[in-house]
Write an enzyme that holds these catalytic residues in place. Structure first.
Site, PDB file in Angstrom:
ATOM      1  N   ASP A 136      -7.326  13.543 -24.768  1.00 36.63           N
ATOM      2  CA  ASP A 136      -7.419  12.139 -24.353  1.00 36.63           C
ATOM      3  C   ASP A 136      -6.775  11.304 -25.460  1.00 36.63           C
ATOM      4  O   ASP A 136      -7.385  11.045 -26.498  1.00 36.63           O
ATOM      5  CB  ASP A 136      -8.883  11.757 -24.142  1.00 36.63           C
ATOM      6  CG  ASP A 136      -9.044  10.305 -23.705  1.00 36.63           C
ATOM      7  OD1 ASP A 136      -8.055   9.546 -23.767  1.00 36.63           O
ATOM      8  OD2 ASP A 136     -10.164   9.937 -23.313  1.00 36.63           O
ATOM      9  N   THR A 158      -4.626   5.988 -21.554  1.00 33.73           N
ATOM     10  CA  THR A 158      -4.423   4.641 -21.044  1.00 33.73           C
ATOM     11  C   THR A 158      -2.987   4.263 -21.371  1.00 33.73           C
ATOM     12  O   THR A 158      -2.324   4.918 -22.178  1.00 33.73           O
ATOM     13  CB  THR A 158      -5.357   3.620 -21.723  1.00 33.73           C
ATOM     14  OG1 THR A 158      -5.104   3.649 -23.122  1.00 33.73           O
ATOM     15  CG2 THR A 158      -6.817   3.923 -21.449  1.00 33.73           C
ATOM     16  N   ARG A 183      -2.529  -2.742 -18.339  1.00 35.81           N
ATOM     17  CA  ARG A 183      -3.756  -1.971 -18.201  1.00 35.81           C
ATOM     18  C   ARG A 183      -3.525  -0.923 -17.126  1.00 35.81           C
ATOM     19  O   ARG A 183      -3.164  -1.264 -15.999  1.00 35.81           O
ATOM     20  CB  ARG A 183      -4.910  -2.866 -17.775  1.00 35.81           C
ATOM     21  CG  ARG A 183      -5.170  -3.996 -18.710  1.00 35.81           C
ATOM     22  CD  ARG A 183      -6.548  -4.548 -18.524  1.00 35.81           C
ATOM     23  NE  ARG A 183      -7.470  -3.728 -19.271  1.00 35.81           N
ATOM     24  CZ  ARG A 183      -7.666  -3.832 -20.591  1.00 35.81           C
ATOM     25  NH1 ARG A 183      -7.004  -4.730 -21.292  1.00 35.81           N
ATOM     26  NH2 ARG A 183      -8.522  -3.057 -21.210  1.00 35.81           N
ATOM     27  N   GLU A 208      -0.477   4.889  -0.465  1.00 40.40           N
ATOM     28  CA  GLU A 208      -1.265   6.105  -0.708  1.00 40.40           C
ATOM     29  C   GLU A 208      -0.369   7.332  -0.596  1.00 40.40           C
ATOM     30  O   GLU A 208       0.491   7.412   0.282  1.00 40.40           O
ATOM     31  CB  GLU A 208      -2.401   6.206   0.316  1.00 40.40           C
ATOM     32  CG  GLU A 208      -3.532   5.238   0.001  1.00 40.40           C
ATOM     33  CD  GLU A 208      -4.622   5.263   1.051  1.00 40.40           C
ATOM     34  OE1 GLU A 208      -4.366   5.696   2.176  1.00 40.40           O
ATOM     35  OE2 GLU A 208      -5.748   4.838   0.734  1.00 40.40           O
ATOM     36  N   LYS A 261      -3.006   0.535 -24.808  1.00 42.12           N
ATOM     37  CA  LYS A 261      -3.462   0.438 -26.205  1.00 42.12           C
ATOM     38  C   LYS A 261      -2.227   0.496 -27.106  1.00 42.12           C
ATOM     39  O   LYS A 261      -1.380  -0.379 -27.008  1.00 42.12           O
ATOM     40  CB  LYS A 261      -4.521   1.494 -26.467  1.00 42.12           C
ATOM     41  CG  LYS A 261      -5.757   1.247 -25.568  1.00 42.12           C
ATOM     42  CD  LYS A 261      -6.897   2.226 -25.740  1.00 42.12           C
ATOM     43  CE  LYS A 261      -8.004   1.933 -24.731  1.00 42.12           C
ATOM     44  NZ  LYS A 261      -9.080   2.948 -24.783  1.00 42.12           N
ATOM     45  N   TYR A 302       0.850  -1.199   0.000  1.00 44.33           N
ATOM     46  CA  TYR A 302       0.000   0.000   0.000  1.00 44.33           C
ATOM     47  C   TYR A 302       0.876   1.236   0.000  1.00 44.33           C
ATOM     48  O   TYR A 302       1.849   1.310   0.748  1.00 44.33           O
ATOM     49  CB  TYR A 302      -0.900   0.026   1.247  1.00 44.33           C
ATOM     50  CG  TYR A 302      -2.351  -0.045   0.849  1.00 44.33           C
ATOM     51  CD1 TYR A 302      -2.975   1.048   0.265  1.00 44.33           C
ATOM     52  CD2 TYR A 302      -3.077  -1.216   0.997  1.00 44.33           C
ATOM     53  CE1 TYR A 302      -4.285   0.979  -0.158  1.00 44.33           C
ATOM     54  CE2 TYR A 302      -4.396  -1.293   0.577  1.00 44.33           C
ATOM     55  CZ  TYR A 302      -4.997  -0.199   0.004  1.00 44.33           C
ATOM     56  OH  TYR A 302      -6.291  -0.271  -0.422  1.00 44.33           O
TER      57      TYR A 302
HETATM   58  C1  LIG Z   1     -10.019   3.302 -23.886  1.00 36.37           C
HETATM   59  C2  LIG Z   1     -10.351   4.734 -23.702  1.00 36.37           C
HETATM   60  C3  LIG Z   1     -10.643   5.267 -22.437  1.00 36.37           C
HETATM   61  C4  LIG Z   1     -10.905   4.416 -21.217  1.00 36.37           C
HETATM   62  O1  LIG Z   1      -9.998   3.533 -20.838  1.00 36.37           O
HETATM   63  P1  LIG Z   1     -10.383   2.329 -19.834  1.00 36.37           P
HETATM   64  O2  LIG Z   1      -9.030   1.897 -19.419  1.00 36.37           O
HETATM   65  O3  LIG Z   1     -11.127   1.342 -20.656  1.00 36.37           O
HETATM   66  O4  LIG Z   1     -11.182   2.894 -18.728  1.00 36.37           O
HETATM   67  C5  LIG Z   1     -10.818   6.621 -22.326  1.00 36.37           C
HETATM   68  N1  LIG Z   1     -10.741   7.431 -23.390  1.00 36.37           N
HETATM   69  C6  LIG Z   1     -10.500   6.954 -24.625  1.00 36.37           C
HETATM   70  C7  LIG Z   1     -10.421   7.893 -25.766  1.00 36.37           C
HETATM   71  C8  LIG Z   1     -10.312   5.585 -24.823  1.00 36.37           C
HETATM   72  O5  LIG Z   1     -10.109   5.132 -26.049  1.00 36.37           O
END
Ligand SMILES: *Cc1c(COP(=O)(O)O)cnc(C)c1O
Length: 422
Positions: free
Chosen positions: A203, A229, A238, A59, A232, A57
């Site tokens: 994003d 994220t 993840r 925090e 991807k 942990y």
């Molecule tokens: C995949 C994605 C997210 C969310 O990611 P998670 O890990 O699935 O919560 C947010 N914004 C965009 C543009 C995404 O493609």
């Protein structure tokens, strides 16, 4: 062939779970993965994820924790933070968000209040749920305003973005999405955000790896806050990160902890550091450009076979295909493709006349197949399999679909995935 790293202790202790993991590794090996948000992490990332760091942990942030025993965790997190700053050229990085959706929520918590207006891309146009879609907390607790794409071009309508921003004066503007096949114009978004004094959040969940590898322009210097994220195109575990300039750093950190989260997932943080170490290497630049080359080649091969691409093609890792001209819905096509050994997802296309659960399109991405070593030369064959499967789906020809699955297994036997080998 078994999962790598091998799982002998798990197999002895819990054969049921071990069996499912082994079967999933085999399934991943035998399928052409065209899910645009998925990838295969390296074995180094897998190993880092499965470590004793999960026991701790911590925090707070490095040097300011609420629990003792952080001598090494602080170093792990600092390494991840410094690598993130260096790979993206950002002034500040927070590597603690559990995933992309909580990372976006942190941006809301930092810079908006419930009921405030936020401007994001509509989900059916290619935006993400967390950009203010109605079923998301972000759409229920804030007042979403949505932009889309131009009907003629399939590209973001920046005139509409500006008009909506001037009319509604949102606190936040989101640039980015989940089904955008074209380059995102961050400078144009930044100009609009400046005009209305909104915080621009880029994003980059889908394209972070392309940005890290120089295959997509960076939002750094244009968007003060950048969420992403890590799993991807960036090819990490993840997880998620928020990058920011100095001015917005404190608010972001406070929003992540204690605003939204408790202890960070330290095993994930270690794996993010490993993935960022990989992303800093020259090979990753080649990888990022190879992803785009594969997507362009796949798009051309599909176009030649009469598939209609939203926006006419792609600049990145992603293709959005409207199947209307093929007289099959996105869902039955995606299900048939899965049986044929090609995994992808059904997707709405802009101005889709069909329902979200049964839309007109499919979404394809090339980051995973590029990791496996498939090249532009393979794309005409993949397009041919897709074409034959979609036709077979429309006529109920299961024998053809089964035959294609065998052909695909044959090709892929020469391209092992990290995480599964002899
Ligand atoms: C995949 C994605 C997210 C969310 O990611 P998670 O890990 O699935 O919560 C947010 N914004 C965009 C543009 C995404 O493609």
């Amino acid at each position: 062939m078994t999962h790598q790293p091998a799982l002998p202790t798990l197999a002895a202790a819990d054969p049921e779970v071990a069996g499912l993991v082994e079967d999933e590794a085999k399934r991943q090996h035998e399928k052409i993965r065209l899910i645009a948000s998925e990838n295969y992490v390296s074995q180094a990332v897998l190993e880092a994820t499965g470590t004793v760091l999960t026991n701790k942990y911590s925090e707070g942030y490095a040097g300011k924790r609420y629990y003792e025993g952080q001598q090494l965790i602080d170093q792990v997190e600092t390494l991840a933070v410094e690598r993130a700053k260096s790979v993206f050229g950002a002034a500040h990085a927070n590597v603690q968000p559990y995933s992309g959706s909580p990372a976006n929520l942190a941006a809301y918590l930092a810079f908006a209040k419930p009921g405030d207006k936020v401007l994001g891309m509509a989900l059916p146009a290619g935006g993400h749920l967390t950009h203010g879609w109605s079923v998301s907390a972000t759409g229920k607790w804030f007042e979403p305003v949505r932009y889309g794409v131009r009907k003629e071009t399939g590209r973001v309508d920046l005139d509409e973005v500006r008009e909506l921003a001037l009319q509604h004066r949102p606190k936040l503007i989101f640039a980015g999405g989940t089904a955008i096949p074209r380059t995102i114009d961050f400078p144009a978004f930044a100009e609009i955000a400046r005009e209305v004094d909104a915080v621009l959040v880029a994003d980059i969940a889908h394209i972070a790896g392309l940005i890290a590898g120089g295959a997509h322009p960076s939002p750094v210097g244009h968007a003060p806050v950048i969420t992403t994220t890590t799993h991807k195109t960036l090819r990490g575990p993840r997880g998620a990160m928020i990058l920011s300039d100095e001015e917005h750093a404190k608010a972001i950190d406070k929003a992540v902890f204690p605003g939204l989260q408790g202890g960070p997932h330290n095993h994930t943080t270690a794996a993010i550091a490993v993935a960022l170490g990989e992303a800093a290497k020259p090979e990753f630049r080649e990888y990022a450009h190879a992803i785009v080359a594969n997507a362009v080649a796949l798009g051309e091969a599909l176009s030649e076979r009469g598939f209609e691409l939203v926006s006419g093609g792609t600049d990145n890792h992603l293709l959005l295909v409207d199947l209307t001209s093929k007289q099959v819905g996105g869902k039955p096509a995606a299900q048939a493709l899965d049986r044929a050994g090609i995994e992808l997802n059904y997707n709405t296309v802009p101005f889709d006349p069909r329902k979200p659960f049964d839309p007109s399109g499919i979404r394809l991405g090339t980051s995973a197949i590029t990791t496996r070593g498939l090249t532009p030369e393979h794309q005409p064959q993949i397009a041919e399999w897709i074409d034959r499967t979609v036709t077979a789906a429309a006529t109920g020809d299961e024998a053809t679909i089964t035959g294609i699955a065998a052909e695909i297994r044959e090709l892929l036997s020469a391209y092992p995935i990290p995480g599964y080998s002899a």
